[in-house]
Scaffold this motif. Structure first.
Motif, mmCIF file in Angstrom:
data_model
loop_
_atom_site.group_PDB
_atom_site.id
_atom_site.type_symbol
_atom_site.label_atom_id
_atom_site.label_comp_id
_atom_site.label_asym_id
_atom_site.label_seq_id
_atom_site.Cartn_x
_atom_site.Cartn_y
_atom_site.Cartn_z
ATOM 1 N N ALA A 160 0.759 -1.075 -0.078
ATOM 2 C CA ALA A 160 0.011 0.139 -0.022
ATOM 3 C C ALA A 160 0.872 1.339 0.105
ATOM 4 N N ASP A 211 -6.916 5.773 3.128
ATOM 5 C CA ASP A 211 -5.925 4.363 3.314
ATOM 6 C C ASP A 211 -6.719 3.596 4.412
ATOM 7 N N SER A 271 -1.154 -6.814 3.894
ATOM 8 C CA SER A 271 -0.438 -6.838 4.786
ATOM 9 C C SER A 271 -0.770 -7.058 6.300
ATOM 10 N N LYS A 272 -1.713 -6.167 6.746
ATOM 11 C CA LYS A 272 -2.090 -6.157 8.307
ATOM 12 C C LYS A 272 -3.376 -7.238 8.456
HETATM 13 C C1 LIG Z 1 -1.427 3.504 7.775
HETATM 14 C C2 LIG Z 1 -0.713 2.516 6.758
HETATM 15 N N1 LIG Z 1 -0.571 2.716 5.490
HETATM 16 C C3 LIG Z 1 -0.139 1.831 4.830
HETATM 17 C C4 LIG Z 1 0.975 1.061 5.252
HETATM 18 C C5 LIG Z 1 1.746 0.030 4.407
HETATM 19 O O1 LIG Z 1 1.288 -1.048 4.228
HETATM 20 P P1 LIG Z 1 2.001 -2.039 3.171
HETATM 21 O O2 LIG Z 1 2.899 -3.064 4.052
HETATM 22 O O3 LIG Z 1 0.810 -2.555 2.354
HETATM 23 O O4 LIG Z 1 2.910 -1.285 2.526
HETATM 24 C C6 LIG Z 1 1.147 1.041 6.842
HETATM 25 C C7 LIG Z 1 2.211 0.102 7.336
HETATM 26 O O5 LIG Z 1 2.565 0.248 8.436
HETATM 27 C C8 LIG Z 1 0.178 1.662 7.647
HETATM 28 O O6 LIG Z 1 0.471 1.882 8.770
#
Ligand SMILES: Cc1ncc(COP(=O)(O)O)c(C=O)c1O
Length: 401
Positions: free
Chosen positions: A101, A206, A240-241
């Motif tokens: 992201a 986001d 990811s999360k």
């Molecule tokens: C608010 C937020 N957006 C985006 C990301 C990034 O996610 P990705 O692992 O998909 O790059 C994070 C990662 O810590 C995040 O906390």
């Protein structure tokens, strides 16, 4: 004289969250027993069903370049997810799959921002937003929030800020939020969206923590408010999360064709497609990962309840109950103002806690929230208990000498 570094590169500061994590990791590697509350990723393993899909992709030799935007099967899966979870009708061609992201946001900012455009960011904010905006030669404009509003902006404040700017272009909204854990309600989003429509502001929403939400709260995507809002929104999400897949690197942007197409062109000249194996694994995550999310979410909720409950028992510490993500952000200003050891700010407090008490937390200054620190509860209950004891001891000693 050597080669000069560009003004752009010089302006980018190292990520303080990664700095804390890497110092904590280094201390651990040296055999020091550090409790790390600095991590920004789930401490669970990627579910088996997802790993199986990846193994199959390798065995099937699915290892070549794919379409830059992502294989159609994946984009159709994301489109179905957006319908199922967010009530959005999004054509698979209006989805760009990127390596995380983080990359999605940068490609979108590169697509919409001209030099000196202004991008509004509610503060406290995720550390990368301001740097990402600066990287495209635009200006981050922070919208301060307070504990009493649960760290959320309101429509009036947004409108006043927009009116005062010369070239407002976009708002980056992050709900559930890192670092505060706050979650916007549908009504709050409607009011914010109304202002954005009035001034033709792009909403970069986001929603990476969408699945980590507690107390039976519901995640609402701002894009789902109306067709007009949808046409002014780029939704950012990823695996990811939600699926404990931080190292696999897959995020996506969904929104108006014109923006997605141009962002795809930028991606085609930078990272190309996302790892082909990750793409197959992510289809499995989105189609079959729901059960593992439930287990993770319930564990996170237990930890959150414990952590926040205990933090609020520490004298002169105040912590809001975060509704989502896996962070808690207590106010530590009493200890910054009353310590006897010369600590002046959240960075110095975190250094002291890490070096002397072997507990790693992230300074609020990293998120534009001086006076606060961030705990991540993406660590086991045993660590949380032990870490809290160290934290409390550290605070107590700081005011008693
Ligand atoms: C608010 C937020 N957006 C985006 C990301 C990034 O996610 P990705 O692992 O998909 O790059 C994070 C990662 O810590 C995040 O906390």
């Amino acid at each position: 004289m050597g080669i000069q570094i560009s003004h752009r590169a010089k302006a980018i500061k190292p990520s303080p969250t990664l700095m804390v994590s890497s110092l904590a990791k280094q201390m651990k590697a040296e055999g020091i027993d550090v409790i790390n509350f600095g991590v920004g990723e789930p401490d669970f393993n990627t579910p088996e069903v997802i790993k199986d899909a990846a193994r199959k992709a390798i065995d099937d030799n699915f290892t070549r370049y794919t379409n830059t935007a992502g294989i159609i099967e994946l984009r159709e899966t994301i489109s179905a997810k957006l319908k199922r979870d967010n009530n959005l009708d999004c054509d698979p061609n209006d989805i760009l799959v990127s390596p995380g992201a983080k990359a999605s946001i940068v490609f979108v900012l590169m697509t919409v921002c001209d030099p000196r455009d202004e991008v509004l960011i509610p503060s406290p904010y995720w550390v990368s937003y301001t740097s990402q905006v600066e990287m495209v030669d635009a200006f981050p404009v922070l919208l301060p929030t307070t504990m009493s509003s649960n760290f959320k902006i309101n429509a009036k404040q947004l409108e006043e800020a927009i009116i005062s700017l010369s070239s407002p272009k976009a708002l980056i909204l992050n709900s559930p939020n890192n670092p505060t854990g706050s979650v916007y309600t549908k009504k709050e989003l409607e009011e914010i969206a109304k202002v954005c429509m009035k001034y033709n502001i792009l909403i970069i929403s986001d929603e990476i923590y969408e699945k980590l939400i507690y107390d039976g709260e519901e995640h609402v995507s701002i894009a789902s408010i109306s067709n007009e809002v949808c046409e002014h929104t780029i939704l950012i999400n990823g695996v990811s999360k939600a699926y404990a897949m931080t190292g696999w690197r897959l995020g996506y942007a969904a929104g108006p064709s014109k923006i997605i197409k141009c962002a795809g062109r930028i991606q085609s000249h930078t990272t190309s497609c996302v790892n082909s194996i990750t793409q197959k694994a992510s289809i499995a995550a989105l189609n079959e990962g729901e059960e593992s999310i439930k287990a993770m979410r319930s564990e996170f909720e237990k930890r959150r309840n414990f952590l926040v409950g205990e933090l609020n028992k520490i004298p002169n510490i105040k912590c809001c109950i975060p509704k989502g993500a896996f962070y808690a952000m207590p106010n530590v200003s009493y200890y910054l103002q009353n310590n006897k050891i010369g600590i002046k700010d959240s960075i110095e407090l975190c250094e002291y806690l890490l070096k002397k008490f072997k507990v790693a937390v992230v300074p609020g200054a990293a998120f534009g929230a001086e006076g606060f620190i961030r705990f991540s509860y993406a660590t086991g209950m045993g660590n949380i208990k032990k870490g809290l004891q160290r934290f409390e001891k550290g605070l107590k000693e700081s005011i008693s000498r």
